[in-house]
Design a protein around this motif. Structure first.
Motif, PDB file in Angstrom:
ATOM      1  N   ILE A   1       8.301   7.272 -11.469  1.00 43.33           N
ATOM      2  CA  ILE A   1       8.232   6.382 -10.320  1.00 43.33           C
ATOM      3  C   ILE A   1       9.673   6.235  -9.854  1.00 43.33           C
ATOM      4  N   LEU A   2       9.914   6.627  -8.632  1.00 41.89           N
ATOM      5  CA  LEU A   2      11.280   6.800  -8.147  1.00 41.89           C
ATOM      6  C   LEU A   2      11.973   5.482  -7.817  1.00 41.89           C
ATOM      7  N   ASN A   3      13.239   5.381  -8.244  1.00 44.68           N
ATOM      8  CA  ASN A   3      14.071   4.227  -7.896  1.00 44.68           C
ATOM      9  C   ASN A   3      14.273   4.130  -6.391  1.00 44.68           C
ATOM     10  N   MET A   4      14.296   5.279  -5.715  1.00 48.50           N
ATOM     11  CA  MET A   4      14.502   5.267  -4.269  1.00 48.50           C
ATOM     12  C   MET A   4      13.305   4.675  -3.521  1.00 48.50           C
ATOM     13  N   VAL A   5      12.213   4.425  -4.241  1.00 46.42           N
ATOM     14  CA  VAL A   5      11.065   3.738  -3.664  1.00 46.42           C
ATOM     15  C   VAL A   5      11.058   2.271  -4.097  1.00 46.42           C
ATOM     16  N   THR A   6      11.187   2.026  -5.395  1.00 43.66           N
ATOM     17  CA  THR A   6      11.012   0.667  -5.914  1.00 43.66           C
ATOM     18  C   THR A   6      12.187  -0.266  -5.612  1.00 43.66           C
ATOM     19  N   LEU A   7      13.401   0.204  -5.788  1.00 42.92           N
ATOM     20  CA  LEU A   7      14.554  -0.681  -5.587  1.00 42.92           C
ATOM     21  C   LEU A   7      14.717  -1.134  -4.134  1.00 42.92           C
ATOM     22  N   PRO A   8      14.637  -0.215  -3.153  1.00 39.16           N
ATOM     23  CA  PRO A   8      14.670  -0.694  -1.761  1.00 39.16           C
ATOM     24  C   PRO A   8      13.471  -1.593  -1.432  1.00 39.16           C
ATOM     25  N   ALA A   9      12.321  -1.315  -2.034  1.00 40.01           N
ATOM     26  CA  ALA A   9      11.136  -2.142  -1.786  1.00 40.01           C
ATOM     27  C   ALA A   9      11.381  -3.576  -2.231  1.00 40.01           C
ATOM     28  N   ILE A  10      12.017  -3.735  -3.368  1.00 40.08           N
ATOM     29  CA  ILE A  10      12.328  -5.071  -3.880  1.00 40.08           C
ATOM     30  C   ILE A  10      13.328  -5.766  -2.952  1.00 40.08           C
ATOM     31  N   LEU A  11      14.379  -5.054  -2.601  1.00 38.29           N
ATOM     32  CA  LEU A  11      15.419  -5.632  -1.735  1.00 38.29           C
ATOM     33  C   LEU A  11      14.861  -5.998  -0.357  1.00 38.29           C
ATOM     34  N   VAL A  12      14.087  -5.109   0.234  1.00 43.08           N
ATOM     35  CA  VAL A  12      13.516  -5.369   1.557  1.00 43.08           C
ATOM     36  C   VAL A  12      12.536  -6.546   1.494  1.00 43.08           C
ATOM     37  N   ALA A  13      11.774  -6.648   0.415  1.00 49.60           N
ATOM     38  CA  ALA A  13      10.838  -7.776   0.263  1.00 49.60           C
ATOM     39  C   ALA A  13      11.592  -9.105   0.221  1.00 49.60           C
TER      40      ALA A  13
ATOM     41  N   PHE B   1       0.830  -1.210   0.000  1.00 51.84           N
ATOM     42  CA  PHE B   1       0.000   0.000   0.000  1.00 51.84           C
ATOM     43  C   PHE B   1       0.864   1.260   0.000  1.00 51.84           C
ATOM     44  N   LEU B   2       1.881   1.311   0.851  1.00 51.73           N
ATOM     45  CA  LEU B   2       2.745   2.488   0.916  1.00 51.73           C
ATOM     46  C   LEU B   2       3.497   2.711  -0.394  1.00 51.73           C
ATOM     47  N   ILE B   3       4.035   1.639  -0.952  1.00 54.25           N
ATOM     48  CA  ILE B   3       4.767   1.735  -2.222  1.00 54.25           C
ATOM     49  C   ILE B   3       3.849   2.263  -3.319  1.00 54.25           C
ATOM     50  N   LEU B   4       2.637   1.732  -3.387  1.00 51.22           N
ATOM     51  CA  LEU B   4       1.693   2.155  -4.430  1.00 51.22           C
ATOM     52  C   LEU B   4       1.231   3.591  -4.238  1.00 51.22           C
ATOM     53  N   ILE B   5       0.987   3.992  -3.008  1.00 51.95           N
ATOM     54  CA  ILE B   5       0.555   5.376  -2.750  1.00 51.95           C
ATOM     55  C   ILE B   5       1.651   6.358  -3.138  1.00 51.95           C
ATOM     56  N   ILE B   6       2.871   6.113  -2.669  1.00 51.63           N
ATOM     57  CA  ILE B   6       3.992   7.008  -2.988  1.00 51.63           C
ATOM     58  C   ILE B   6       4.226   7.052  -4.495  1.00 51.63           C
ATOM     59  N   SER B   7       4.228   5.893  -5.135  1.00 53.50           N
ATOM     60  CA  SER B   7       4.503   5.832  -6.575  1.00 53.50           C
ATOM     61  C   SER B   7       3.404   6.494  -7.394  1.00 53.50           C
TER      62      SER B   7
ATOM     63  N   GLY C   1      10.093   2.712 -14.616  1.00 54.22           N
ATOM     64  CA  GLY C   1       9.551   2.807 -13.264  1.00 54.22           C
ATOM     65  C   GLY C   1       8.313   1.948 -13.083  1.00 54.22           C
ATOM     66  N   ASP C   2       7.479   1.887 -14.114  1.00 51.66           N
ATOM     67  CA  ASP C   2       6.284   1.054 -14.060  1.00 51.66           C
ATOM     68  C   ASP C   2       6.664  -0.423 -13.945  1.00 51.66           C
ATOM     69  N   VAL C   3       7.685  -0.824 -14.684  1.00 50.44           N
ATOM     70  CA  VAL C   3       8.157  -2.207 -14.653  1.00 50.44           C
ATOM     71  C   VAL C   3       8.669  -2.535 -13.252  1.00 50.44           C
ATOM     72  N   LYS C   4       9.478  -1.638 -12.683  1.00 52.68           N
ATOM     73  CA  LYS C   4      10.034  -1.878 -11.350  1.00 52.68           C
ATOM     74  C   LYS C   4       8.948  -1.849 -10.278  1.00 52.68           C
ATOM     75  N   LEU C   5       7.921  -1.027 -10.461  1.00 52.98           N
ATOM     76  CA  LEU C   5       6.822  -0.977  -9.501  1.00 52.98           C
ATOM     77  C   LEU C   5       6.079  -2.310  -9.468  1.00 52.98           C
ATOM     78  N   LEU C   6       5.763  -2.856 -10.634  1.00 59.75           N
ATOM     79  CA  LEU C   6       5.074  -4.141 -10.664  1.00 59.75           C
ATOM     80  C   LEU C   6       5.977  -5.257 -10.135  1.00 59.75           C
ATOM     81  N   ALA C   7       7.269  -5.152 -10.399  1.00 62.88           N
ATOM     82  CA  ALA C   7       8.214  -6.133  -9.851  1.00 62.88           C
ATOM     83  C   ALA C   7       8.267  -6.048  -8.324  1.00 62.88           C
ATOM     84  N   ALA C   8       8.184  -4.843  -7.777  1.00 64.51           N
ATOM     85  CA  ALA C   8       8.175  -4.672  -6.320  1.00 64.51           C
ATOM     86  C   ALA C   8       6.908  -5.280  -5.715  1.00 64.51           C
ATOM     87  N   VAL C   9       5.784  -5.066  -6.369  1.00 65.24           N
ATOM     88  CA  VAL C   9       4.531  -5.675  -5.900  1.00 65.24           C
ATOM     89  C   VAL C   9       4.677  -7.192  -5.904  1.00 65.24           C
TER      90      VAL C   9
END
Length: 169
Positions: A23-35, A7-13, A74-82
C-alpha cells in the motif's frame, strides 16, 4: 467529498496491495494530510479535531498487530487515512468489520490448504507455553507458504459495510 476520497484511496490501495502486496505511501500520506487540511478549512478547529481523532483511532487499531509483525505498515496507514477522512466512529466500525472479514478469509484459506488443524494446535501450544509467534501463523516447512492476505481487501470491505450501515441510519 470525504466519501469520494475514501473510495478512491481504498480502490487504489486494494489494487496495489493485490498486485504488489504494498500500500503506497504516495497514496496514504497525502490522503491523511489532505483530510486534515480539508476538515480544518470546512469546519475549522472542530473539523481538524474530528479528522485528527479519526486518524489516531485508525492508527491505534492496527498498531499492536503491526508491532507484533502480523500486519504491514501500509495497512496501518490506510486505516489511519480512512479515519482522518471519516472520523472515529466510522473507522472503529470499519476496523471491527475488517477484522471479522480478514479472520473469515484466513479461516477459509487455512481450511482450503488443510492447515486449520495444525494452526489451531500451534496457537494452543503458544498460549499454553507462552511461546510467541510474533503475530504470524506458523505452518510446517513441508507445506506451502504461511497464510498471508492483502489486508487492504478486508479494510475496503469493512469500509463498504460501514458506508452501507451509515446509509441505513
Amino acid at each position: 467529498m470525504a466519501n469520494l476520497a475514501v473510495f478512491l484511496i481504498l480502490i487504489i490501495s486494494t489494487i496495489t496491495d493485490l498486485r504488489n502486496r504494498k500500500i503506497l505511501n504516495m497514496v496514504t500520506l497525502p490522503a491523511i494530510l489532505v483530510a486534515l487540511i480539508y476538515h480544518w478549512f470546512t469546519t475549522s478547529l472542530d473539523g481538524f479535531i474530528f479528522s485528527g481523532l479519526g486518524f489516531l483511532v485508525g492508527l491505534g487499531l492496527l498498531f499492536i498487530p503491526f508491532i507484533m509483525g502480523g500486519i504491514g505498515a501500509g495497512d496501518v496507514k490506510l486505516l489511519a487515512a480512512v479515519g482522518a477522512w471519516k472520523g472515529t466512529m466510522f473507522v472503529l466500525y470499519t476496523g471491527v468489520y475488517a477484522a471479522i472479514i480478514g479472520g473469515l478469509i484466513s479461516l477459509i484459506i487455512l481450511i482450503k490448504r488443510r492447515q486449520f488443524g495444525f494452526t489451531l494446535k500451534s496457537m494452543l501450544f503458544s498460549i499454553l507455553y507462552l511461546k510467541g509467534t510474533k503475530g504470524s501463523l506458523q505452518v510446517p516447512s513441508d507445506t506451502k507458504q504461511p497464510v498471508s492476505i492483502p489486508y487492504a481487501i478486508p479494510i475496503a470491505l469493512g469500509a463498504l459495510l460501514t458506508f452501507l450501515m451509515e446509509a441505513n441510519l
